[in-house]
Each structure stands twice: as C-alpha cells, then as structure tokens.
Design a protein around this motif. Structure first.
Motif, PDB file in Angstrom:
ATOM      1  N   GLY A 107      15.873 -34.135 111.920  1.00  0.00           N
ATOM      2  CA  GLY A 107      15.137 -35.068 112.762  1.00  0.00           C
ATOM      3  C   GLY A 107      13.713 -35.315 112.324  1.00  0.00           C
ATOM      4  O   GLY A 107      12.964 -36.028 112.989  1.00  0.00           O
ATOM      5  N   GLY A 108      13.298 -34.734 111.209  1.00  0.00           N
ATOM      6  CA  GLY A 108      11.934 -34.913 110.721  1.00  0.00           C
ATOM      7  C   GLY A 108      10.915 -34.016 111.386  1.00  0.00           C
ATOM      8  O   GLY A 108       9.737 -34.058 111.037  1.00  0.00           O
ATOM      9  N   GLU A 109      11.337 -33.205 112.351  1.00  0.00           N
ATOM     10  CA  GLU A 109      10.422 -32.321 113.068  1.00  0.00           C
ATOM     11  C   GLU A 109      10.717 -30.861 112.723  1.00  0.00           C
ATOM     12  O   GLU A 109      11.877 -30.453 112.631  1.00  0.00           O
ATOM     13  N   CYS A 110       9.670 -30.071 112.547  1.00  0.00           N
ATOM     14  CA  CYS A 110       9.825 -28.632 112.315  1.00  0.00           C
ATOM     15  C   CYS A 110      10.042 -27.902 113.641  1.00  0.00           C
ATOM     16  O   CYS A 110       9.821 -28.454 114.719  1.00  0.00           O
ATOM     17  N   HIS A 111      10.490 -26.662 113.556  1.00  0.00           N
ATOM     18  CA  HIS A 111      10.470 -25.765 114.718  1.00  0.00           C
ATOM     19  C   HIS A 111       9.053 -25.747 115.280  1.00  0.00           C
ATOM     20  O   HIS A 111       8.077 -25.866 114.525  1.00  0.00           O
ATOM     21  N   ARG A 112       8.918 -25.611 116.577  1.00  0.00           N
ATOM     22  CA  ARG A 112       7.604 -25.772 117.210  1.00  0.00           C
ATOM     23  C   ARG A 112       6.569 -24.777 116.711  1.00  0.00           C
ATOM     24  O   ARG A 112       5.366 -24.985 116.866  1.00  0.00           O
ATOM     25  N   ALA A 113       7.005 -23.697 116.072  1.00  0.00           N
ATOM     26  CA  ALA A 113       6.052 -22.691 115.589  1.00  0.00           C
ATOM     27  C   ALA A 113       5.666 -22.920 114.127  1.00  0.00           C
ATOM     28  O   ALA A 113       4.861 -22.164 113.591  1.00  0.00           O
ATOM     29  N   TYR A 114       6.214 -23.974 113.484  1.00  0.00           N
ATOM     30  CA  TYR A 114       5.953 -24.200 112.063  1.00  0.00           C
ATOM     31  C   TYR A 114       5.536 -25.645 111.814  1.00  0.00           C
ATOM     32  O   TYR A 114       5.795 -26.548 112.627  1.00  0.00           O
ATOM     33  N   PHE A 115       4.898 -25.881 110.674  1.00  0.00           N
ATOM     34  CA  PHE A 115       4.476 -27.228 110.308  1.00  0.00           C
ATOM     35  C   PHE A 115       4.313 -27.294 108.790  1.00  0.00           C
ATOM     36  O   PHE A 115       4.529 -26.316 108.076  1.00  0.00           O
ATOM     37  N   GLY A 116       3.923 -28.461 108.290  1.00  0.00           N
ATOM     38  CA  GLY A 116       3.642 -28.621 106.863  1.00  0.00           C
ATOM     39  C   GLY A 116       4.868 -28.952 106.040  1.00  0.00           C
ATOM     40  O   GLY A 116       5.975 -29.127 106.536  1.00  0.00           O
ATOM     41  N   LYS A 126       2.336 -30.870 120.480  1.00  0.00           N
ATOM     42  CA  LYS A 126       3.308 -30.182 119.635  1.00  0.00           C
ATOM     43  C   LYS A 126       2.892 -28.743 119.363  1.00  0.00           C
ATOM     44  O   LYS A 126       3.715 -27.896 119.032  1.00  0.00           O
ATOM     45  N   TYR A 127       1.607 -28.477 119.461  1.00  0.00           N
ATOM     46  CA  TYR A 127       1.099 -27.174 119.036  1.00  0.00           C
ATOM     47  C   TYR A 127       0.554 -26.353 120.192  1.00  0.00           C
ATOM     48  O   TYR A 127      -0.187 -25.417 119.998  1.00  0.00           O
ATOM     49  N   MET A 128       0.924 -26.730 121.415  1.00  0.00           N
ATOM     50  CA  MET A 128       0.475 -25.968 122.573  1.00  0.00           C
ATOM     51  C   MET A 128       1.294 -24.688 122.681  1.00  0.00           C
ATOM     52  O   MET A 128       2.352 -24.652 123.311  1.00  0.00           O
ATOM     53  N   CYS A 142      13.806 -25.212 111.357  1.00  0.00           N
ATOM     54  CA  CYS A 142      14.090 -26.453 112.079  1.00  0.00           C
ATOM     55  C   CYS A 142      14.349 -26.144 113.556  1.00  0.00           C
ATOM     56  O   CYS A 142      14.711 -25.024 113.912  1.00  0.00           O
ATOM     57  N   PRO A 143      14.177 -27.158 114.437  1.00  0.00           N
ATOM     58  CA  PRO A 143      14.492 -26.944 115.850  1.00  0.00           C
ATOM     59  C   PRO A 143      15.955 -26.565 116.027  1.00  0.00           C
ATOM     60  O   PRO A 143      16.827 -27.011 115.276  1.00  0.00           O
ATOM     61  N   LEU A 144      16.234 -25.739 117.015  1.00  0.00           N
ATOM     62  CA  LEU A 144      17.595 -25.327 117.365  1.00  0.00           C
ATOM     63  C   LEU A 144      18.322 -24.660 116.207  1.00  0.00           C
ATOM     64  O   LEU A 144      19.550 -24.662 116.133  1.00  0.00           O
ATOM     65  N   ASP A 145      17.559 -24.097 115.271  1.00  0.00           N
ATOM     66  CA  ASP A 145      18.130 -23.408 114.110  1.00  0.00           C
ATOM     67  C   ASP A 145      19.051 -24.302 113.290  1.00  0.00           C
ATOM     68  O   ASP A 145      20.048 -23.846 112.712  1.00  0.00           O
ATOM     69  N   LYS A 192       4.567 -23.440 106.850  1.00  0.00           N
ATOM     70  CA  LYS A 192       3.340 -22.858 107.381  1.00  0.00           C
ATOM     71  C   LYS A 192       3.525 -22.567 108.872  1.00  0.00           C
ATOM     72  O   LYS A 192       3.993 -23.427 109.631  1.00  0.00           O
ATOM     73  N   LYS A 193       3.174 -21.374 109.268  1.00  0.00           N
ATOM     74  CA  LYS A 193       3.339 -20.990 110.659  1.00  0.00           C
ATOM     75  C   LYS A 193       2.054 -21.276 111.429  1.00  0.00           C
ATOM     76  O   LYS A 193       0.943 -21.002 110.953  1.00  0.00           O
ATOM     77  N   LEU A 194       2.231 -21.857 112.596  1.00  0.00           N
ATOM     78  CA  LEU A 194       1.068 -22.210 113.406  1.00  0.00           C
ATOM     79  C   LEU A 194       0.266 -20.958 113.772  1.00  0.00           C
ATOM     80  O   LEU A 194       0.843 -19.933 114.138  1.00  0.00           O
ATOM     81  N   PRO A 195      -1.057 -21.029 113.686  1.00  0.00           N
ATOM     82  CA  PRO A 195      -1.875 -19.868 114.063  1.00  0.00           C
ATOM     83  C   PRO A 195      -1.812 -19.621 115.565  1.00  0.00           C
ATOM     84  O   PRO A 195      -1.783 -20.556 116.364  1.00  0.00           O
ATOM     85  N   ARG A 196      -1.767 -18.354 115.937  1.00  0.00           N
ATOM     86  CA  ARG A 196      -1.688 -17.996 117.355  1.00  0.00           C
ATOM     87  C   ARG A 196      -2.378 -16.665 117.580  1.00  0.00           C
ATOM     88  O   ARG A 196      -2.145 -15.692 116.862  1.00  0.00           O
ATOM     89  N   LEU A 197      -3.262 -16.641 118.561  1.00  0.00           N
ATOM     90  CA  LEU A 197      -3.945 -15.402 118.904  1.00  0.00           C
ATOM     91  C   LEU A 197      -2.954 -14.417 119.526  1.00  0.00           C
ATOM     92  O   LEU A 197      -2.105 -14.804 120.332  1.00  0.00           O
ATOM     93  N   LEU A 198      -3.047 -13.166 119.138  1.00  0.00           N
ATOM     94  CA  LEU A 198      -2.185 -12.147 119.720  1.00  0.00           C
ATOM     95  C   LEU A 198      -2.851 -11.405 120.875  1.00  0.00           C
ATOM     96  O   LEU A 198      -2.184 -10.717 121.646  1.00  0.00           O
ATOM     97  N   THR A 199      -4.162 -11.546 120.968  1.00  0.00           N
ATOM     98  CA  THR A 199      -4.894 -10.925 122.077  1.00  0.00           C
ATOM     99  C   THR A 199      -5.257 -11.994 123.092  1.00  0.00           C
ATOM    100  O   THR A 199      -5.831 -13.031 122.744  1.00  0.00           O
ATOM    101  N   ALA A 200      -4.898 -11.770 124.343  1.00  0.00           N
ATOM    102  CA  ALA A 200      -5.155 -12.752 125.393  1.00  0.00           C
ATOM    103  C   ALA A 200      -6.656 -12.889 125.648  1.00  0.00           C
ATOM    104  O   ALA A 200      -7.419 -11.933 125.456  1.00  0.00           O
ATOM    105  N   PRO A 201      -7.100 -14.080 126.065  1.00  0.00           N
ATOM    106  CA  PRO A 201      -8.517 -14.235 126.413  1.00  0.00           C
ATOM    107  C   PRO A 201      -8.852 -13.433 127.674  1.00  0.00           C
ATOM    108  O   PRO A 201      -7.966 -13.065 128.454  1.00  0.00           O
ATOM    109  N   GLN A 202     -10.111 -13.171 127.868  1.00  0.00           N
ATOM    110  CA  GLN A 202     -10.587 -12.493 129.075  1.00  0.00           C
ATOM    111  C   GLN A 202     -11.298 -13.514 129.954  1.00  0.00           C
ATOM    112  O   GLN A 202     -11.959 -14.432 129.448  1.00  0.00           O
ATOM    113  N   ALA A 203     -11.151 -13.375 131.257  1.00  0.00           N
ATOM    114  CA  ALA A 203     -11.788 -14.317 132.188  1.00  0.00           C
ATOM    115  C   ALA A 203     -12.319 -13.552 133.398  1.00  0.00           C
ATOM    116  O   ALA A 203     -11.729 -12.550 133.831  1.00  0.00           O
TER     117      ALA A 203
END
Length: 483
Positions: free
Chosen positions: A102-111, A219-221, A87-90, A116-127
């Motif tokens: 509050g009906g909302e999960c911690h920003r890194a979780y959903f479902g 929410k998932y940015m 949950c937010p703020l532990d 379920k933990k939100l997917p996140r790339l661990l390697t930064a994009p190249q530009a």
C-alpha cells in the motif's frame, strides 16, 4: 617484398574484433531459447545452460545459490535476503527494495525500504502542578543509546488529555519544542491556560525525526505518556456541582453569586469553553482553527502557509507552498516528489522524482533515488548518466569506428564527429581517446598517450597509427570534465 599472408591476417583480425562480440544468450538469460532470466548479483554472467551464477552471489531479492531462482523468504528482502520487511499488518514487502503493497510502512518505521525506526522516548515525561493553572512538563533529550529507534530528532510535540467524561477527551497538542541536537539535556515547558480545576491530566511527548518533517504528523504519534494522570487540585466555588451548561462558562461575581455566560461565537458549542475569549474555546467551530497551544480561534485561512486543520497541525503538500483547503491543493499541483491530487499524500512511484514525478531515476545498480532532487543513496549515477540528479546522458556513438585501410603494422581508422541528432547522449565532445585491449586481458591499455581533440570544421575524423601485436580496437568518447 609484400607479405600477403601477414597483411591478410591483420585485416581479418581487425574485421572480426571491430564487430560486436556476443555470447550464446544475452546477458541475464539462459536455458532453451534463452527464455529464463538469471538472477545473479550485479548482472554477472550465468551459465547459459543451467543458470548457475559465476560470481556465487544472488541479486537483490533472490536466494538459493548457486542458481538463485528462489525469491527471498517471507518478510525478508534485499541482498542476501538480509533485510526485514516492516509493512502494516505484517504484509510481505517487495523483495528487492522492501517497499510495502500500500505504499505505507508499519507505523513504527519510515524511510526507504521502511528500514528506519521512528525515535521514541523510553522514559515517560514528568508533570506537576505548581499552582492552579501552571502544569510543568519535563523530559530528557532523545538518546539513541538508551531510547528506541533512530535519530536525530527534529522536534518534540507536547500533548495533554483530560481524564474526564464531562468533556470530549482527546489528545491536544500544546507545544512544539525543537531539538537542541545535544545529548543529556532536559526540556521544560509550562502549560498555563485552559486547565480545568479538579480535573486530572495525562501528558505525552512525541518525538519527530528530521527525516519525517514533511510527513503528516498523525502518522508518527507514538509518544511516551505519563502513566498516572496529574490532578489539578484547585476548587472554584462556581464549578461545584457544574451549575452551567456546556455552551456557557461559569463566572463568579463579587457577591459570590454565579453567572453563566455564553461562550465566544468562535467556539464549537458542543465542546464548550472555559472563559469569555475565543482562546478559552475547548474547540473551534467549523472554518476556524487554533495554532498549537491555547490560542484564539482563527479562520482556517489564517493558518501558517503549508498547514491546515484543527490547530493548524496538519501539513499541506502543495507546489510552491500554494494554499490548501482542508488539505486539498487549490493550485492543482503537488510539491516536488509527491503525487495523488488533490491531497498529494503519496510519494512519486518507483524510479521517478521531481515535479509531477516527471523525471526518471538513473542511479547505479538501479537504486531508488531521492523523490525531490533525484540524488542517489550511493552518490553514484548509472554508468551512462551524470550531472545534477543524474539527468545528463553521457555521449556515446551509435555506430562503431571503421577500418579505412591497413598495412603490415599500420591501420587507418575513421569515424564521424559526434552528432546529437544521430548519436546517443548530450555533447559537446571535448576529445576522443583511442584504446587498445588484448583479447586475453580484461584491462584497457591506452594505445596513444594523447587524446584527439574535436574540431567542428572536420565532421569526419581519421587517424593513422602504428600497431604491434594488435588484437582489438575500441573508440571511447568523453564529454568535458570526464577524462
């Protein structure tokens, strides 16, 4: 010669066993006046005096075997308290299903239960800039074995941000790239419009889970961004010293003189523009928006159905894809599974689903159902329900069968045909089944191999059967397709 003693014994046993059998306390309670609830797994019986669980397992959300009177510790929930709250703020969560206050999960979780933990790339994009106005961005496909969180990924959002104080610096979504649903591949996009010479840019790639497609994307940015900005190393003479004001753009004429022309009328003049057309607006004026990318400013009403806001990146949650104005549903009704007019940002309350949250969940073990269609995570309805969304109440008699007569080894039973205005559930009834169960056994044994078909011409049914060693009689009704 009639054996009156034997006949009296059979009639007495039948009368006793057709009656309802009950324990000292109702199931789920114990103690003085049966006032204390048990918390045993699957509603198993507990000791009527002490509350001790016979099955040696606590219900979801409870701990402290064998009595199970303690709630799960802080930040734990579920069966055996084996799940962690997110949950937010532990904040602590619901001890049974993991939902947050509050009906909302911690920003890194959903479902469900925020598990379920939100997917996140661990390697930064190249530009890399290959020319003045061509910024190439490359990144790897999400790989659950190497990256963070749970897949699969529905799509990726590519955003850029200028590293300058001369313009409003904010992340701007440029591309939406849908997943190929394969592992190990790379993606490449080219950004070719709206880039300012001699300005460095950050790049970020957000991963959006398939299960979050209908959630507000903000929410998932939580994307992976380029650590060091990439510099657009182009120098246009007319931009040296920034001779033009923010509400004009610099135009170098053939004689190398500089002309500062006003921005397009659709631009937000406080943000400025990079050219004469509305596609060069750095931001649109109120009432106008852009679709993802550097496209022309259009009236907000021209956003694709179901979207709104700046660059149409926000999603509406209105019934039947009705139009929304700044997120407010003009039709006055939320889409299935949502509530909280006019924005409809909330899911239906616990144990409800569908349009206006008007239907009740009927899942086995009181599971929370899908908020749109009512389906159960275990794919099992409660024992009293079946059908689509577990919405068909199975037929059940409101009164037990009656003993009409008996002899030494023959009894005659009678019961009324199923009546929807009197009995429980929905018909029609296909057949009735007569069952025999010995009082010393927990198993049901079919007394007569054939079922008794219903007949609308005979509202009262009766059957005469030969019984040896009779202990208990029970009538079980069954709808079409359930036997």
């Amino acid at each position: 010669m009639i054996n009156f003693k034997q006949t009296a014994w059979i009639v007495g046993v039948l009368a006793l066993l057709i009656a309802v059998t009950y324990s000292d306390c109702p199931i789920g309670y114990f103690g003085v006046d049966c006032s204390q609830p048990c918390h045993c797994f699957n509603q198993e019986l507990c000791d009527h005096d002490t509350g001790k669980c016979n099955g040696w397992k606590c219900a979801e959300g409870y701990d402290g075997l064998p009595f199970c009177q303690e709630l799960c510790p802080m930040l734990q929930f579920g069966l055996d308290c084996s799940y962690k709250c997110h949950c937010p703020l532990d904040d602590d969560c619901n001890k049974v299903n993991g939902s947050c206050p509050g009906g909302e999960c911690h920003r890194a979780y959903f479902g469900e239960g925020c598990q379920k933990k939100l997917p996140r790339l661990l390697t930064a994009p190249q530009a890399e800039f290959f020319s003045c106005n061509n910024l190439t961005v490359t990144w790897k496909e999400f790989d659950a074995s190497k990256d963070d969180g749970d897949g699969p990924v529905s799509h990726y959002l590519v955003s850029i941000k200028a590293n300058t104080t001369d313009i409003v610096s904010a992340w701007t979504p440029i591309y939406t790239v849908y997943s190929r649903k394969r592992i190990g591949l790379s993606y490449t996009v080219i950004i070719s419009r709206g880039l300012i010479p001699n300005v460095a840019y950050y790049v970020r790639v957000d991963t959006v889970s398939i299960d979050t497609n209908k959630e507000p994307l903000k929410k998932y940015m939580n994307g992976r961004e380029l650590r060091d900005p990439v510099l657009n190393q182009c120098t246009f003479p007319c931009l040296v010293g920034t001779p033009c004001t923010i509400d004009t753009y610099c135009f170098e004429q053939a004689d190398s003189s500089v002309l500062c022309s006003p921005c397009h009328e659709d631009c937000d003049l406080s943000l400025g523009c990079d050219g004469p057309l509305s596609e060069n607006c750095r931001g649109c004026k109120p009432g106008f928006s852009k679709t993802p990318g550097f496209f022309p400013c259009l009236r907000a009403s021209t956003c694709p159905v179901g979207t709104y806001g700046t660059e149409c990146q926000n999603q509406c949650f209105c019934y039947n894809n009705d139009l929304c104005e700044q997120g407010k549903c003009t039709g006055g009704q939320c889409e299935r599974g949502r509530t909280g007019l006019p924005m409809c940002l909330e899911f239906c309350p616990e144990q409800t689903f569908d349009l206006d949250c008007s239907l009740m969940c009927h899942c086995k073990d009181n599971e929370e159902c899908n908020k749109v269609e009512g389906s159960c995570p275990s794919f099992q309805c409660h024992d009293d329900w079946d059908g689509l969304g577990c919405q068909r109440r199975l037929p059940k008699f409101s009164e037990p069968p009656k003993l009409l007569s008996s002899t030494c080894n023959n009894v005659t039973l009678g019961w009324s045909s199923f009546r929807e205005n009197v009995d429980i559930g929905v018909g029609p009834i296909a057949q009735y089944k007569l069952m025999l169960k010995k009082t010393t056994s927990t198993q049901n044994v079919t007394l007569v191999p054939e079922c008794f078909r219903t007949s609308h011409d005979h509202p009262v049914l009766k059957i005469k059967v030969f019984v040896r060693g009779l202990r208990e009689l029970q009538l079980v009704s069954a709808p079409n397709g359930r036997l």
